[in-house]
Design a protein around this motif. Structure first.
Motif, mmCIF file in Angstrom:
data_model
loop_
_atom_site.group_PDB
_atom_site.id
_atom_site.type_symbol
_atom_site.label_atom_id
_atom_site.label_comp_id
_atom_site.label_asym_id
_atom_site.label_seq_id
_atom_site.Cartn_x
_atom_site.Cartn_y
_atom_site.Cartn_z
ATOM 1 N N PRO A 1 -38.617 -27.379 -24.558
ATOM 2 C CA PRO A 1 -39.779 -28.224 -24.887
ATOM 3 C C PRO A 1 -39.658 -29.632 -24.319
ATOM 4 C CG PRO A 1 -39.001 -27.063 -26.836
ATOM 5 C CD PRO A 1 -37.975 -26.842 -25.759
ATOM 6 N N ALA A 2 -38.409 -30.127 -24.195
ATOM 7 C CA ALA A 2 -38.181 -31.465 -23.650
ATOM 8 C C ALA A 2 -37.685 -31.397 -22.204
ATOM 9 C CB ALA A 2 -37.187 -32.227 -24.512
ATOM 10 N N SER A 3 -38.068 -30.339 -21.514
ATOM 11 C CA SER A 3 -37.691 -30.190 -20.108
ATOM 12 C C SER A 3 -38.136 -31.385 -19.292
ATOM 13 C CB SER A 3 -38.339 -28.917 -19.550
ATOM 14 O OG SER A 3 -38.263 -28.894 -18.138
ATOM 15 N N GLN A 4 -37.255 -31.851 -18.411
ATOM 16 C CA GLN A 4 -37.593 -32.972 -17.541
ATOM 17 C C GLN A 4 -37.947 -32.509 -16.128
ATOM 18 O OE1 GLN A 4 -34.821 -36.248 -17.908
ATOM 19 N NE2 GLN A 4 -34.491 -35.788 -20.070
ATOM 20 N N SER A 5 -37.964 -31.197 -15.942
ATOM 21 C CA SER A 5 -38.381 -30.664 -14.643
ATOM 22 C C SER A 5 -38.717 -29.187 -14.804
ATOM 23 C CB SER A 5 -37.269 -30.827 -13.609
ATOM 24 O OG SER A 5 -37.652 -30.268 -12.365
ATOM 25 N N GLN A 6 -39.917 -28.810 -14.314
ATOM 26 C CA GLN A 6 -40.361 -27.414 -14.317
ATOM 27 C C GLN A 6 -40.728 -27.028 -12.887
ATOM 28 O OE1 GLN A 6 -39.303 -26.479 -17.767
ATOM 29 N NE2 GLN A 6 -40.808 -24.987 -17.060
ATOM 30 N N PRO A 7 -39.733 -26.796 -12.032
ATOM 31 C CA PRO A 7 -40.007 -26.600 -10.596
ATOM 32 C C PRO A 7 -40.925 -25.435 -10.284
ATOM 33 C CG PRO A 7 -37.660 -26.917 -11.020
ATOM 34 C CD PRO A 7 -38.300 -26.724 -12.344
ATOM 35 N N ALA B 1 -47.673 -35.111 -16.930
ATOM 36 C CA ALA B 1 -46.867 -34.122 -17.638
ATOM 37 C C ALA B 1 -47.228 -32.726 -17.140
ATOM 38 C CB ALA B 1 -47.109 -34.229 -19.144
ATOM 39 N N GLU B 2 -46.209 -31.883 -16.932
ATOM 40 C CA GLU B 2 -46.394 -30.571 -16.312
ATOM 41 C C GLU B 2 -47.521 -29.777 -16.971
ATOM 42 O OE1 GLU B 2 -45.441 -27.859 -13.277
ATOM 43 O OE2 GLU B 2 -44.303 -29.687 -13.682
ATOM 44 N N PHE B 3 -48.470 -29.332 -16.141
ATOM 45 C CA PHE B 3 -49.601 -28.530 -16.594
ATOM 46 C C PHE B 3 -49.650 -27.242 -15.782
ATOM 47 C CE2 PHE B 3 -51.194 -31.809 -13.580
ATOM 48 C CZ PHE B 3 -51.599 -30.997 -12.529
ATOM 49 N N PRO B 4 -50.419 -26.235 -16.223
ATOM 50 C CA PRO B 4 -50.465 -24.971 -15.490
ATOM 51 C C PRO B 4 -51.185 -25.099 -14.161
ATOM 52 C CG PRO B 4 -51.997 -24.932 -17.345
ATOM 53 C CD PRO B 4 -51.189 -26.189 -17.479
ATOM 54 N N ALA C 1 -41.740 -33.703 -18.278
ATOM 55 C CA ALA C 1 -41.578 -33.208 -16.907
ATOM 56 C C ALA C 1 -42.713 -33.694 -16.011
ATOM 57 C CB ALA C 1 -41.534 -31.683 -16.907
ATOM 58 N N ALA C 2 -42.384 -34.452 -14.967
ATOM 59 C CA ALA C 2 -43.395 -34.889 -14.002
ATOM 60 C C ALA C 2 -43.867 -33.681 -13.191
ATOM 61 C CB ALA C 2 -42.815 -35.955 -13.079
ATOM 62 N N GLN C 3 -45.170 -33.534 -13.047
ATOM 63 C CA GLN C 3 -45.789 -32.362 -12.439
ATOM 64 C C GLN C 3 -45.102 -31.945 -11.137
ATOM 65 O OE1 GLN C 3 -47.925 -30.298 -13.559
ATOM 66 N NE2 GLN C 3 -48.497 -29.143 -11.740
ATOM 67 N N VAL D 1 -46.764 -50.386 -12.714
ATOM 68 C CA VAL D 1 -47.167 -48.990 -12.897
ATOM 69 C C VAL D 1 -47.465 -48.734 -14.363
ATOM 70 C CG1 VAL D 1 -46.540 -46.567 -12.599
ATOM 71 C CG2 VAL D 1 -45.733 -48.274 -10.945
ATOM 72 N N VAL D 2 -48.689 -48.293 -14.612
ATOM 73 C CA VAL D 2 -49.109 -47.862 -15.943
ATOM 74 C C VAL D 2 -49.222 -46.345 -15.904
ATOM 75 C CG1 VAL D 2 -50.857 -48.087 -17.763
ATOM 76 C CG2 VAL D 2 -50.493 -49.975 -16.134
ATOM 77 N N LEU D 3 -48.601 -45.665 -16.854
ATOM 78 C CA LEU D 3 -48.663 -44.199 -16.905
ATOM 79 C C LEU D 3 -49.465 -43.770 -18.128
ATOM 80 C CD1 LEU D 3 -47.769 -41.444 -15.742
ATOM 81 C CD2 LEU D 3 -45.773 -41.578 -17.248
ATOM 82 N N ASP D 4 -50.428 -42.916 -17.911
ATOM 83 C CA ASP D 4 -51.254 -42.360 -18.986
ATOM 84 C C ASP D 4 -50.457 -41.241 -19.661
ATOM 85 O OD1 ASP D 4 -53.299 -41.352 -20.578
ATOM 86 O OD2 ASP D 4 -54.793 -41.401 -18.981
ATOM 87 N N VAL D 5 -50.218 -41.366 -20.964
ATOM 88 C CA VAL D 5 -49.495 -40.337 -21.713
ATOM 89 C C VAL D 5 -50.378 -39.837 -22.850
ATOM 90 C CG1 VAL D 5 -47.177 -41.124 -21.116
ATOM 91 C CG2 VAL D 5 -48.318 -42.093 -23.121
#
Length: 614
Positions: free
Chosen positions: A77-83, A153-156, A170-172, A195-199
Motif C-alpha cells: 500500500p505504501a509502495s514508492q514505485s509500481q513499474p 500517484a500511481e493510477f491504472p 508511487a510517482a506514476q 514545485v507544488v504537488l497536488d495530493v
C-alpha cells in the motif's frame, strides 16, 4: 500528536531494506520477493497491526509483494514505485543516492508565487516528467515562479487526471517514475522555480485499490461520491492518519517538493478533537525545523472557511493558503454570462468589488445554489493566503466539451481577464496554455483496464451532462483520442495573435514582479471602486510608491471612465491592453491623466497608469 511510524520499503546502503506494512486484518504476512531471487520471508507482527522484516539482500529495484494469510499476493500500500502498474509488484527505491544539486535552494514565499498548473500527460508531446523538464526554460522566460503538478500517484493505465490514484507514495510509472520526478524537481530549482504537488487525501481510486484487504482504511460513517470515506476519525484511524502524514513528509523530504496542494479538503471527514489537517501542519512544522526551511500547505475547499488558514493557537488548522474559487466564479460569470449550476450564485457586478476588498463573496450569506448559509469573513486574512485563477483543470475539464476561456470570450476579453488575475492582490495561478490562448480542450480522460468500471464511468459522464444534449455528446473518457485532443499544441510559435497574447502575459508578469506597488500587494493597500452599470473597475495599488492605477472595462461596449478623486497627482500610462503590440485594435494612449479627468476605454480593455513621483 498521534502515532508516527515509517511504512513501506526503506533501503539503507550496506544494511538492506526494511519492509513495514500496516495490516491489522491479516493473521499472517509474508514478504514475497520476485526479483532478483524468488523467496518468501515471514514478517514479524508488532503493536497496532504493523508487520516488519529486514532483508539484507533486497536492494533498489527489488520487486516484491506481500502475501496475506498465505493466500493473496498484493502490492505494498505504501509502495514508492509500481513499474508495471497498479496490479503488479512493487519495487524498492533508494532516496539516498540521488545527486541533488539544490542545496542552496530555500523555496519562495507565498507572495512571490506565480503558479502554473499543468498536467504531466498533456503538457508536452512526451507526456512525461522529462517532457515537462524540457519546457522549463520556456516557463522561466514567461516569468513563472512555481509549477503546480496535477496528481502523480500511481493510477491504472497511462491516461488519467490523477485523481484515480491508488498508490499515493508511487510517482506514476508511465510519467517516468520516482527518479524522473526528482530530476524534474532538481531542474525546477535550478531555474528558480518552486514545485507544488497536488495530493489527494480525501478518497482513493477504484481500480487497483487493495487497501481494504490490509486494514481499516475506510469507514461507513460517512457517505461520499466515491463510496465509504477514508477513515480519519473512526476506530484504527490513528494508523490511517499516519499513512497520509508519512506520504506528505516523503514528498517534501525525499522529493524536495516545496508545497502540497491538498485536494478538496472539505471531503476529508474528521470530527475528532484534533483535525487531520491541523496535525498534518504540525508534522510538517517539525520537518521544517529538521530541514531548516519552509514548506507550504495549500488547501482546496469550497466552504469559504478561514479556519483552514488561521493559526492553530487561534482555533485554525494553520495551513498556509487556500484556493479562492469565488474570484474565478465572479469573473467567469461576468465575462461569459453563464449562470448554470453553481454559477447561479454569481454574476452580480458588486461581487467583484467584494471579492477584491473582502475576499469571500459568501461570507455568511445564503447560497441559493446550496440552499444554506455559507462562509466566514476573510477580510483580515492577508491576500497572499489565497490563490486565484480564471481557469484551472476543474473549471475547464469539468465542462462537457472541456472548452477553455479562449473558446468562450473574445481575444480582447482574454487580456482583460488576465489583468484581473495578475493585477489582483492574490497569488495568481495560470492553467497550462492559458498564456497564449490554447484552443485545444482539456477533457476528462481515463484508461481503466476493468471493463465494467469503464462502462460505469462512461454512463456516469453521459448522465452528468444529459441536460446538455443540445450541445452534443460528452467525449468518451476511455478513448485515447479524448486524451490526445487535450494535449497542448504550443501554437503560439506559429500563430501571430497567440504569440502576442503570450508576450502580453509576459509583460503583466514582469510588472507584477518589478513594480514597487505590487511588491507585497494586499487588501489594506488598495482602493477599489466598481461602476456597476458600466462594468468599469478602478483598482489602485498603494503599497509603495509609485502607486499603480489599473482601470478596467470588462463590458463589451466602449465606456467613459473618470479617475477617482482620491487619485491625487499625475498618472502616466505604462500599458494598454488594446495596443496593437498585444494584438489589439489599437488605442489612443493619453500623455497623462489626473483625478477627475475622463478617459475613453475600448470594450474589454484596461490601462495601467503609474503615479508620477517628485
Amino acid at each position: 500528536m498521534s502515532i508516527v511510524r515509517k511504512i513501506g520499503a526503506h533501503y539503507q546502503a550496506g544494511r538492506g531494506t526494511t519492509f513495514t506494512v500496516w495490516a491489522p486484518k491479516a493473521s499472517q504476512v509474508e514478504l514475497a520477493l520476485q526479483s532478483p531471487a524468488t523467496k518468501k520471508i515471514p514478517l514479524q507482527r508488532e503493536a497496532f497491526g504493523y508487520w516488519t522484516a529486514l532483508e539484507e539482500e533486497a536492494g533498489p529495484g527489488t520487486r516484491y509483494m506481500y502475501t496475506l494469510n498465505g493466500e493473496k499476493d498484493r502490492p505494498d500500500p505504501a509502495s514508492q514505485s509500481q513499474p508495471d502498474g497498479v496490479h503488479a509488484a512493487s519495487a524498492v527505491t533508494d532516496h539516498g543516492s540521488f545527486p541533488w544539486a539544490d542545496q542552496q535552494w530555500e523555496g519562495l514565499p507565498l507572495e512571490q508565487l506565480i503558479i502554473y498548473e499543468l498536467h504531466v500527460g498533456t503538457f508536452s508531446g512526451e507526456g512525461t516528467f522529462d517532457g515537462v523538464r524540457k519546457q522549463l526554460p520556456e516557463l522561466k522566460e514567461l516569468g513563472i515562479t512555481a509549477i503546480e503538478i496535477m496528481p502523480v500517484a500511481e493510477f491504472p493505465g497511462g491516461r488519467n487526471w490523477g485523481y484515480d490514484g491508488v498508490f499515493p507514495f508511487a510517482a506514476q510509472s508511465t510519467y517516468g517514475g520516482p527518479e524522473a520526478l526528482k530530476e524534474l524537481v532538481n531542474a525546477c530549482h535550478a531555474h528558480g522555480i518552486a514545485v507544488v504537488l497536488d495530493v489527494v487525501y480525501n478518497h482513493m481510486g477504484p481500480e487497483g485499490n487493495y487497501l481494504n484487504e490490509y486494514g481499516h482504511y475506510f469507514t461507513h460513517r460517512y457517505n461520499t461520491p466515491w463510496g465509504d470515506a477514508l477513515n480519519f476519525d473512526d476506530a484504527h484511524s490513528d494508523n490511517v492518519r499516519n499513512f497520509f502524514y508519512q506520504n506528505a513528509l516523503m514528498w517534501l523530504r525525499d522529493f524536495h517538493i516545496d508545497a502540497l496542494r491538498l485536494d478538496a479538503v472539505h471531503a476529508i471527514y474528521d470530527t475528532g478533537a484534533r483535525h487531520f489537517l491541523q496535525e498534518l501542519r504540525e508534522h510538517v512544522t517539525q520537518l521544517e525545523e529538521q530541514e531548516g526551511r519552509k514548506y507550504l500547505l495549500i488547501a482546496e475547499s469550497d466552504q469559504s472557511d478561514v479556519r483552514l488558514i488561521n493559526p492553530i493557537n487561534q482555533g485554525g488548522y494553520g495551513l498556509d493558503a487556500q484556493w479562492f474559487d469565488d474570484y474565478h466564479h465572479v469573473i467567469h460569470t461576468l465575462v461569459t454570462g453563464e449562470r448554470d449550476g453553481y454559477f447561479e450564485d454569481y454574476g452580480k457586478p458588486e461581487q467583484l468589488q467584494k471579492a477584491l476588498e473582502h475576499t469571500f463573496v459568501y461570507n455568511g450569506l445564503y447560497s441559493e445554489h446550496r440552499k444554506k448559509t455559507l462562509g466566514t469573513d476573510a477580510t483580515d486574512n492577508p491576500a497572499s493566503q489565497f490563490v486565484v485563477c480564471s481557469q484551472n483543470h476543474d473549471q475547464v475539464g469539468n465542462r462537457m466539451l472541456g472548452e477553455r476561456l479562449s473558446q468562450l470570450v473574445s481575444f480582447e476579453m482574454l487580456k482583460a481577464v488576465a489583468g484581473l488575475v495578475l493585477l489582483s492582490p492574490y497569488v495568481p495561478m495560470l492553467f497550462m496554455g492559458e498564456e497564449y490562448g490554447e484552443e485545444n480542450p482539456f477533457l476528462y480522460f481515463v484508461s481503466h483496464t476493468d471493463k465494467e468500471l469503464v462502462e460505469a464511468v462512461r454512463r456516469g459522464r453521459k448522465e452528468e451532462f444529459s441536460y446538455f444534449a443540445s450541445k452534443g455528446v460528452a467525449p468518451d473518457p476511455q478513448s485515447e483520442d479524448t486524451y490526445l485532443r487535450s494535449r497542448l499544441q504550443r501554437s503560439y510559435m506559429t500563430n501571430e495573435k497567440q504569440g502576442k497574447l503570450r508576450e502580453f502575459y509576459k509583460e503583466l508578469i514582469r510588472l507584477r514582479k518589478t513594480s514597487p506597488a505590487l511588491a507585497r500587494p494586499d487588501k489594506p493597500y488598495m482602493q477599489v471602486k466598481l461602476e456597476e452599470e458600466k462594468l468599469v473597475l478602478h483598482l489602485i495599488h498603494t503599497g509603495q510608491e509609485p502607486h499603480l492605477y489599473c482601470l478596467f472595462n470588462i463590458s463589451n461596449q466602449t465606456q467613459q471612465a473618470t479617475l477617482l478623486p482620491a487619485a491625487a497627482g499625475t498618472w502616466k500610462p505604462v500599458l494598454h491592453s488594446a495596443d496593437t503590440a498585444w494584438g489589439g485594435p489599437g488605442a489612443e494612449m493619453p500623455h497623462s491623466l489626473q483625478a477627475g479627468k475622463s478617459y475613453t476605454l475600448p470594450a474589454a480593455a484596461f490601462i495601467i497608469l503609474e503615479q508620477e513621483t517628485k
